[in-house]
Design an enzyme around this catalytic site. Structure first.
Site, short mmCIF file in Angstrom:
data_model
loop_
_atom_site.label_atom_id
_atom_site.label_comp_id
_atom_site.label_asym_id
_atom_site.label_seq_id
_atom_site.Cartn_x
_atom_site.Cartn_y
_atom_site.Cartn_z
N ARG A 50 0.84 -1.21 0.00
CA ARG A 50 0.00 0.00 0.00
C ARG A 50 0.87 1.25 0.00
O ARG A 50 0.54 2.25 -0.67
CB ARG A 50 -0.96 -0.01 1.19
CG ARG A 50 -1.97 1.14 1.12
CD ARG A 50 -3.07 1.03 2.16
NE ARG A 50 -2.57 1.14 3.51
CZ ARG A 50 -3.32 0.99 4.60
NH1 ARG A 50 -4.61 0.71 4.48
NH2 ARG A 50 -2.79 1.10 5.80
N LYS A 149 -2.49 7.19 1.15
CA LYS A 149 -2.28 7.42 2.59
C LYS A 149 -1.17 8.45 2.70
O LYS A 149 0.01 8.12 2.87
CB LYS A 149 -1.93 6.10 3.27
CG LYS A 149 -2.21 6.10 4.75
CD LYS A 149 -2.26 4.70 5.30
CE LYS A 149 -2.12 4.69 6.80
NZ LYS A 149 -3.06 5.53 7.53
N GLU A 182 -16.21 6.69 6.03
CA GLU A 182 -15.40 6.01 7.05
C GLU A 182 -15.21 6.93 8.24
O GLU A 182 -15.67 8.07 8.23
CB GLU A 182 -14.05 5.60 6.44
CG GLU A 182 -13.23 6.79 5.92
CD GLU A 182 -11.90 6.38 5.29
OE1 GLU A 182 -11.39 5.31 5.64
OE2 GLU A 182 -11.39 7.16 4.48
N1 PMP Z 1 -9.26 4.97 7.10
C1 PMP Z 1 -8.35 5.93 7.35
C2 PMP Z 1 -8.64 7.30 6.90
C3 PMP Z 1 -7.17 5.61 8.03
O1 PMP Z 1 -6.27 6.55 8.29
C4 PMP Z 1 -6.95 4.29 8.46
C5 PMP Z 1 -5.73 3.94 9.26
N2 PMP Z 1 -4.62 3.77 8.47
C6 PMP Z 1 -7.92 3.32 8.16
C7 PMP Z 1 -9.06 3.70 7.48
C8 PMP Z 1 -7.74 1.89 8.57
O2 PMP Z 1 -6.75 1.29 7.76
P1 PMP Z 1 -5.84 0.12 8.31
O3 PMP Z 1 -6.74 -0.97 8.73
O4 PMP Z 1 -5.00 -0.25 7.13
O5 PMP Z 1 -5.07 0.67 9.44
#
Ligand code: PMP
Length: 289
Positions: A50, A149, A182
């Site tokens: 990622r 990200k 989210e």
């Molecule tokens: N959404 C956002 C905006 C985030 O910053 C994160 C954390 N990285 C997640 C969802 C969850 O992703 P992950 O399970 O890969 O940590």
């Protein structure tokens, strides 16, 4: 703690980068948050993949291979004797001028911090979270794709401020169409009967690694798993709601916008998935030693 910066390990005090780094000046860079459980780095390959996808999307050439990056993460954990922790892996655009042009930045900065864990309060898991939807809309994929990200988290920070103003620890962000996207640092799920659902990538979400793991666990446990667009109505009328994320793992939500979810207590399916997740996390991952 020793912090990795461009191949070397420094004491916390000496781990520094320039004030001319575009990561600082413009939030120009990408990152990952990764967990270590029982001396194993959880889902390391998925996080590295990622990171490189985020970098590709912003035309940032990471000056090392995925394998070298994975080795650097493991090495940083080994040096710090990290048994259980949270790793922050950051790649900034590097030092440039005061203009926006990223291509004057010749040397991306690679930083790896292996911190000891700051778990969410136990209370969140026992009682479940009360959260709210907030006015700040999640970034439009056509403007800044939530799958990147990036070091620019202001969209999420603005939503977080609104949550805290409302007296709750977390916010649900909607997209520009008013559909559920989210939380500020977590993905969201509903449970209705035997169906476990979460908004699809097109809703404008970061495709969380925990999200994908939990979808797999739910499927294995015999639930129907769906990616589907959701309105706030769907959240209010779900049997259960929970959030997933690297730091949060699986955390129950029991109230949204003053509507009680289900019976107002963490749900059975959520708790089942919480346990399944913990078991998987304890048993898999890339060894630190
Ligand atoms: N959404 C956002 C905006 C985030 O910053 C994160 C954390 N990285 C997640 C969802 C969850 O992703 P992950 O399970 O890969 O940590």
């Amino acid at each position: 703690m020793k912090v990795y910066v461009n191949g070397k390990l420094y004491s916390e005090r000496d781990a520094k980068i320039s004030v001319f780094d575009h990561g600082l000046l413009y939030g120009d860079g990408v990152f990952e948050g990764i967990r270590v459980y029982n001396r194993r780095v959880f889902m390391l390959r998925e996080h590295i993949e990622r990171l490189y996808r985020s970098a590709r999307a912003i035309a940032l050439e990471i000056p090392m291979s995925r394998e070298e990056m994975a080795d650097a993460v493991v090495r940083t954990c080994r040096v710090n004797k990290t048994a259980n922790g949270y790793i922050r892996l950051v790649v900034t655009r590097g030092v440039g001028t005061l203009g926006l042009n990223p291509f004057v930045c010749k040397q991306p900065q690679i930083i790896i911090i292996a911190a000891t864990i700051q778990l969410y309060p136990e209370e969140y898991y026992e009682k479940g979270l009360s959260i709210v939807t907030v006015p700040t809309v999640r970034n439009l994929a056509e403007a800044l794709n939530p799958n990147i990200k990036s070091l620019n988290y202001l969209n999420n920070i603005l939503a977080k401020i609104e949550a805290i103003n409302a007296g709750v620890p977390e916010a649900i962000m909607l997209n520009a169409d008013g559909l559920v996207a989210e939380a500020t640092g977590d993905n969201i799920f509903t449970v209705k009967g035997r169906t476990v659902a979460t908004p699809p990538p097109q809703a404008g979400v970061l495709e969380g690694i925990t999200r994908n793991v939990v979808m797999g666990l739910a499927l294995k446990s015999g639930y129907e798993v769906r990616e589907q667009m959701m309105t706030r109505y769907d959240l209010y009328n779900a049997d259960e709601v929970f959030l997933t994320g690297t730091a949060a793992e699986v955390v129950p939500v029991v109230e949204i916008d003053r509507r009680r979810i289900g019976d107002g207590r963490p749900g059975k399916v959520t708790q089942h998935l919480e346990r399944q997740f913990k078991q998987l996390a304890a048993a898999t991952g890339v060894p630190v030693r």
